[in-house]
Motif scaffolding. Structure first.
Motif, mmCIF file in Angstrom:
data_model
loop_
_atom_site.group_PDB
_atom_site.id
_atom_site.type_symbol
_atom_site.label_atom_id
_atom_site.label_comp_id
_atom_site.label_asym_id
_atom_site.label_seq_id
_atom_site.Cartn_x
_atom_site.Cartn_y
_atom_site.Cartn_z
ATOM 1 N N TRP A 257 -76.403 32.488 -8.052
ATOM 2 C CA TRP A 257 -77.455 31.728 -7.390
ATOM 3 C C TRP A 257 -78.668 32.637 -7.266
ATOM 4 N N GLY A 258 -79.821 32.151 -7.694
ATOM 5 C CA GLY A 258 -81.015 32.972 -7.609
ATOM 6 C C GLY A 258 -82.221 32.235 -8.126
ATOM 7 N N TYR A 259 -83.320 32.982 -8.336
ATOM 8 C CA TYR A 259 -84.593 32.417 -8.793
ATOM 9 C C TYR A 259 -84.771 32.719 -10.272
ATOM 10 N N LEU A 260 -84.986 31.666 -11.058
ATOM 11 C CA LEU A 260 -85.126 31.833 -12.502
ATOM 12 C C LEU A 260 -86.507 32.405 -12.818
ATOM 13 N N ARG A 261 -86.550 33.579 -13.431
ATOM 14 C CA ARG A 261 -87.806 34.245 -13.793
ATOM 15 C C ARG A 261 -87.874 34.330 -15.319
ATOM 16 N N ILE A 262 -88.700 33.485 -15.931
ATOM 17 C CA ILE A 262 -88.777 33.419 -17.386
ATOM 18 C C ILE A 262 -89.783 34.451 -17.880
ATOM 19 N N SER A 307 -73.129 44.767 -16.343
ATOM 20 C CA SER A 307 -73.014 43.345 -15.998
ATOM 21 C C SER A 307 -71.551 42.931 -15.912
ATOM 22 N N LYS A 308 -70.754 43.417 -16.837
ATOM 23 C CA LYS A 308 -69.336 43.086 -16.826
ATOM 24 C C LYS A 308 -68.646 43.681 -15.608
ATOM 25 N N GLU A 309 -68.977 44.927 -15.305
ATOM 26 C CA GLU A 309 -68.273 45.580 -14.206
ATOM 27 C C GLU A 309 -68.663 44.996 -12.856
ATOM 28 N N ARG A 310 -69.923 44.620 -12.692
ATOM 29 C CA ARG A 310 -70.312 44.045 -11.399
ATOM 30 C C ARG A 310 -70.197 42.522 -11.399
ATOM 31 N N LYS A 311 -69.696 41.970 -12.550
ATOM 32 C CA LYS A 311 -69.367 40.539 -12.635
ATOM 33 C C LYS A 311 -70.587 39.638 -12.441
ATOM 34 N N THR A 312 -71.704 40.030 -13.044
ATOM 35 C CA THR A 312 -72.886 39.174 -13.048
ATOM 36 C C THR A 312 -72.982 38.471 -14.399
ATOM 37 N N PRO A 313 -73.265 37.156 -14.411
ATOM 38 C CA PRO A 313 -73.294 36.414 -15.668
ATOM 39 C C PRO A 313 -74.402 36.909 -16.591
ATOM 40 N N ASN A 314 -74.094 36.931 -17.889
ATOM 41 C CA ASN A 314 -75.018 37.486 -18.871
ATOM 42 C C ASN A 314 -74.779 36.770 -20.192
ATOM 43 N N ALA A 315 -75.850 36.292 -20.833
ATOM 44 C CA ALA A 315 -75.691 35.547 -22.082
ATOM 45 C C ALA A 315 -76.932 35.690 -22.945
ATOM 46 N N VAL A 338 -74.694 29.035 -14.327
ATOM 47 C CA VAL A 338 -73.304 29.221 -14.740
ATOM 48 C C VAL A 338 -73.283 29.568 -16.226
ATOM 49 N N VAL A 339 -72.704 30.712 -16.568
ATOM 50 C CA VAL A 339 -72.465 31.101 -17.954
ATOM 51 C C VAL A 339 -71.019 30.770 -18.278
ATOM 52 N N GLY A 340 -70.827 29.746 -19.116
ATOM 53 C CA GLY A 340 -69.498 29.354 -19.541
ATOM 54 C C GLY A 340 -69.223 29.799 -20.963
ATOM 55 N N LYS A 341 -68.032 29.548 -21.441
ATOM 56 C CA LYS A 341 -67.684 29.966 -22.799
ATOM 57 C C LYS A 341 -68.424 29.164 -23.857
ATOM 58 N N ASP A 342 -68.624 27.870 -23.595
ATOM 59 C CA ASP A 342 -69.248 27.012 -24.595
ATOM 60 C C ASP A 342 -70.745 26.831 -24.391
#
Length: 762
Positions: A257-262, A307-315, A338-342
């Motif tokens: 949950w956060g603010y989207l910064r493009i 990102s993996k170790e602190r479990k933050t979504p990344n794609a 939400v970063v999902g597999k698909d």
């Protein structure tokens, strides 16, 4: 890939699987031949052809369990959906189903597909997971597991051909590509590939479907048959082209949950409640809630591993842009990401929820790091003189980076050239550089030195405010800069710098150029690797430190947008101060705060060693992670390799490394190397089309990493529960943690093991 097939183990693992099968079959009819799941006579539907039915993409469990285990033909996409499972490999989107071809009668081969959703008494039997147990049930094979592996995977004269049918969702079409592929170590090639694809295509008459042969190992060649495969309707489609053609690549699934910064203009303005969308991932990225990038990311870069170790979504989103219709409506708005597999999702949320979610993450109790006083400076060889466990335990006095170099230098790990049977001894040079460790206590003595009381006061006040959550981002930047400036102008306690110079003369006599590297206690520790948080500096041992005047860090343009930090003057004392000051980098402070580390308990040790190119220029850099990242059921290691001294961990802007999966299961089986992306060494040059290193060198790196991981496992209780002899061949589901090794390859052919750390991400 899941063409990187799940297979049962031999030996102890087979015994465990046998025990599981005994448990499964205790309440089921016993096969006369095997006592396994029932024979054809006992279950007349087991070889039945599926009746076409409108199955959804993810079929309802009742529909799935009604289908037999062995399927003769797949007439429709619904048939494939009904027997396939979600892929858990390098390419996150797609589904997979196994197949097995019985060639014992070469004139009449038999093709069967495995219903991966088949259940008995509510459980999925091994026959629905593994080719070998499927073959026992579907074909009544007589071979042992080892013999089956030998005649299926490691010969061209095959009795059986095992592989997978796997869908890939590429960006060029809404319809998937059906990839036909084999286990990465499978020696199948040329004519046998054509035979297998011909048999399979006849059994998959899905109208309008696109097919391809996907080689998953470099030995699966098609040089003489590529045209014939194309004529069959299954042209060759390499893994790197698949990854290039995918619009969306999840690197770490999860939600935020956060603010989207493009495309934020200033990364220093980002906070832990921001979700930035970058054109390209920056080298230094403070804690954020999640990340999307337009450009491909290096999977072994510090930022992705953190990102993996602190479990933050990344794609990766290839069409990320300010006007992207899925992103633009949420610009600078609070979102649930939400970063999902698909695919990924964005939905509106509220300021209150964003604040609450961040507060929840920051509400955990602080973790106090412990360390032990020590005054002696010790060489890596001295740290290695006891047991490997003792070398690792020295982290409590010297920090993990220095201690782990001592561990690597141990005679039972990589050893020294004087250890005749060690890897260093057999190669005739030290794989682990000479050098020495400066204890954590030396940093504390530096801060506590009475003339530096103003620096200590700045640190104490800052930590109090930081841990109370009282600092805005710009205040944090100003305060840490004050601390760093104070450290750079501070003085050493009497005798401290002289002790370092004496140890230099003892351990590195005549060496002019050295590297002073960080070895903090808040680095390379369980649950917090601290990768890339702290700085290292080169120093000239012939330069004397000024009695008066501060040291300075200068930033230079390294070209292509890269910024290089150098210490001035380039003396040993200034390099030490520079590393000490880096303990209070803004990004380091934010990472520790996010990880709930008590910042009153941190200290900085040092590892001092010759510069890596002292004897020869650097030909390549490599990072090895002892698991296949982004997968659960793939056996092997991940390797990233880059040309020259362009780091994999902090790549120059506009460049990326070669990514290779080394697929292996046991030491008695061949290893495959599957390049999933070729390197781009320079931003103004095209991507390479050839590997950076020859096959022999890549296999050597993997063999050394295996040796290191097995030794690390033996020296680290709780690292792996399945027996240290098996740790290298474990997959992502079996192995909770892995290792992250950094290696330099010199032009003279020597390898330099730069460091090893434990990595808790996936």
């Amino acid at each position: 890939m899941t063409g990187f097939l799940a297979r049962p183990r031999a030996g102890a693992e087979q015994a465990e699987a046998d025990a599981q099968r005994t448990e499964l079959t205790a309440v089921e009819p016993q096969s006369r031949a095997r006592g396994l799941l029932g024979t054809v006579e006992e279950d007349p539907t087991i070889l039945a052809r599926p009746v076409p039915h409108p199955a959804p993409l993810v079929p309802h469990p009742r529909e799935v369990s009604a289908l037999p285990l062995a399927i003769e033909e797949l007439d429709t996409a619904d048939d494939f959906a009904a027997i396939s499972t979600v892929a858990g490999d390098l390419v996150a989107n797609g589904r997979v189903a196994k197949f097995l071809i019985d060639r014992r009668d070469a004139a009449a081969p038999v093709v069967r597909f495995v219903n991966g959703n088949y259940t008995q008494n509510g459980r999925t039997p091994d026959a629905a997971k593994y080719h070998y147990y499927f073959a026992q049930v579907a074909y009544g094979i007589p071979e042992s597991l080892d013999e089956f592996n030998s005649v299926t995977y490691f010969t061209q004269d095959k009795r059986y051909i095992a592989g997978t049918l796997r869908t890939y969702q590429l960006s060029d079409s809404p319809d998937p590509v059906y990839g036909l592929q084999f286990y990465p170590q499978d020696l199948i090639r040329e004519e046998l590939v054509v035979e297998a694809i011909t048999l399979l295509m006849a059994k998959i008459p899905i109208a309008g479907a696109r097919f391809a042969f996907v080689p998953t190992g470099s030995q699966q060649t098609t040089a003489t048959v590529a045209d014939r495969l194309a004529d069959l309707g299954a042209p060759v489609l390499p893994i790197d082209r698949i990854l290039d053609g995918i619009r969306y690549i999840p690197l770490n699934t999860g939600e935020a949950w956060g603010y989207l910064r493009i495309f934020p203009p200033d990364n220093d303005d980002l906070s832990p409640s921001d979700i930035p969308v970058f054109d390209e991932l920056p080298l230094d990225l403070s804690v954020v809630a999640g990340v999307l990038t337009h450009a491909v990311q290096d999977t072994n870069s510090h930022v992705n591993l953190k990102s993996k170790e602190r479990k933050t979504p990344n794609a990766v989103l290839r069409d990320a842009a300010r006007d992207n219709p899925r992103l633009a409506p949420f610009a600078d708005q609070p979102v649930h990401f939400v970063v999902g597999k698909d695919d990924f999702t964005l939905e509106a949320t509220t300021d209150e929820i964003v604040r609450a979610k961040l507060a929840e993450k920051l509400s955990a109790p602080l973790t106090t790091l412990t360390w032990q006083p020590e005054t002696a400076l010790r060489s890596f060889t001295e740290l290695a003189s006891g047991t490997p466990q003792a070398a690792k335990a020295a982290a409590q006095r010297y920090g993990s980076k220095a201690a782990n170099l001592g561990f690597l230098a141990h005679r039972t790990v990589l050893g020294r050239v004087m250890d005749a049977t060690s890897p260093s001894g057999t190669r005739g040079y030290d794989l682990v550089p000479q050098g020495f460790a400066v204890p954590l206590q030396a940093y504390q003595d530096f801060i506590d030195h009475p003339p530096n009381s103003d620096v200590k006061a700045l640190i104490d006040a800052f930590v109090k405010d930081e841990q109370a959550g009282m600092l805005a981002p710009k205040q944090r930047v100003r305060r840490v800069e004050e601390i760093q400036d104070g450290i750079m102008a501070a003085s050493f306690p009497p005798g401290a710098l002289e002790a370092v110079r004496a140890k230099l003369e003892e351990v590195l006599p005549g060496v002019k150029k050295v590297k002073v590297r960080s070895s903090a206690n808040a680095e390379d520790v369980k649950g917090f690797d601290g990768a890339g948080l702290y700085d290292s500096y080169a120093a000239d041992t012939t330069k004397r430190d000024r009695p008066i005047g501060p040291c300075m860090v200068e930033e230079e343009d390294g070209g292509d947008g890269e910024v290089k930090r150098k210490i001035k003057p380039k003396s040993v004392g200034c390099a030490i101060k520079g590393v000490y000051a880096s303990l209070w980098n803004k990004r380091a402070v934010e990472e520790r705060s996010f990880a709930r580390i008590d910042q009153t308990s941190i200290a900085m040790g040092l590892a001092i060693l010759p510069v890596y190119d002292a004897e020869s220029e650097v030909a390549a850099n490599a990072v090895i992670v002892t698991r296949v990242l982004n997968t659960d059921d793939v056996y092997g290691y991940s390797l990233s390799v880059q040309v020259g001294n362009n780091l994999v961990t902090n790549p120059d802007p506009g460049t990326y490394s070669e990514v290779t999966v080394a697929g292996f299961y046991g030491d008695d089986e061949p290893m495959s190397l599957s390049i999933t992306r070729f390197a781009k060494p320079r931003p103004d040059a095209p991507q390479r089309t050839e590997p950076v290193l020859p096959t022999e060198r890549m296999l050597e790196l993997v063999d050394l990493a295996k040796r290191v991981e097995r030794a690390y496992c033996r020296a680290t209780p709780g690292y792996f529960d399945g027996g240290c002899a098996n740790v290298a061949g474990a997959n992502g589901e079996e192995k909770e943690n892995s290792l992250d090794l950094e290696v330099k390859i010199l032009e003279n052919g020597h390898l330099v093991m730069k460091q090893v750390r434990e990595f808790g991400g996936r």
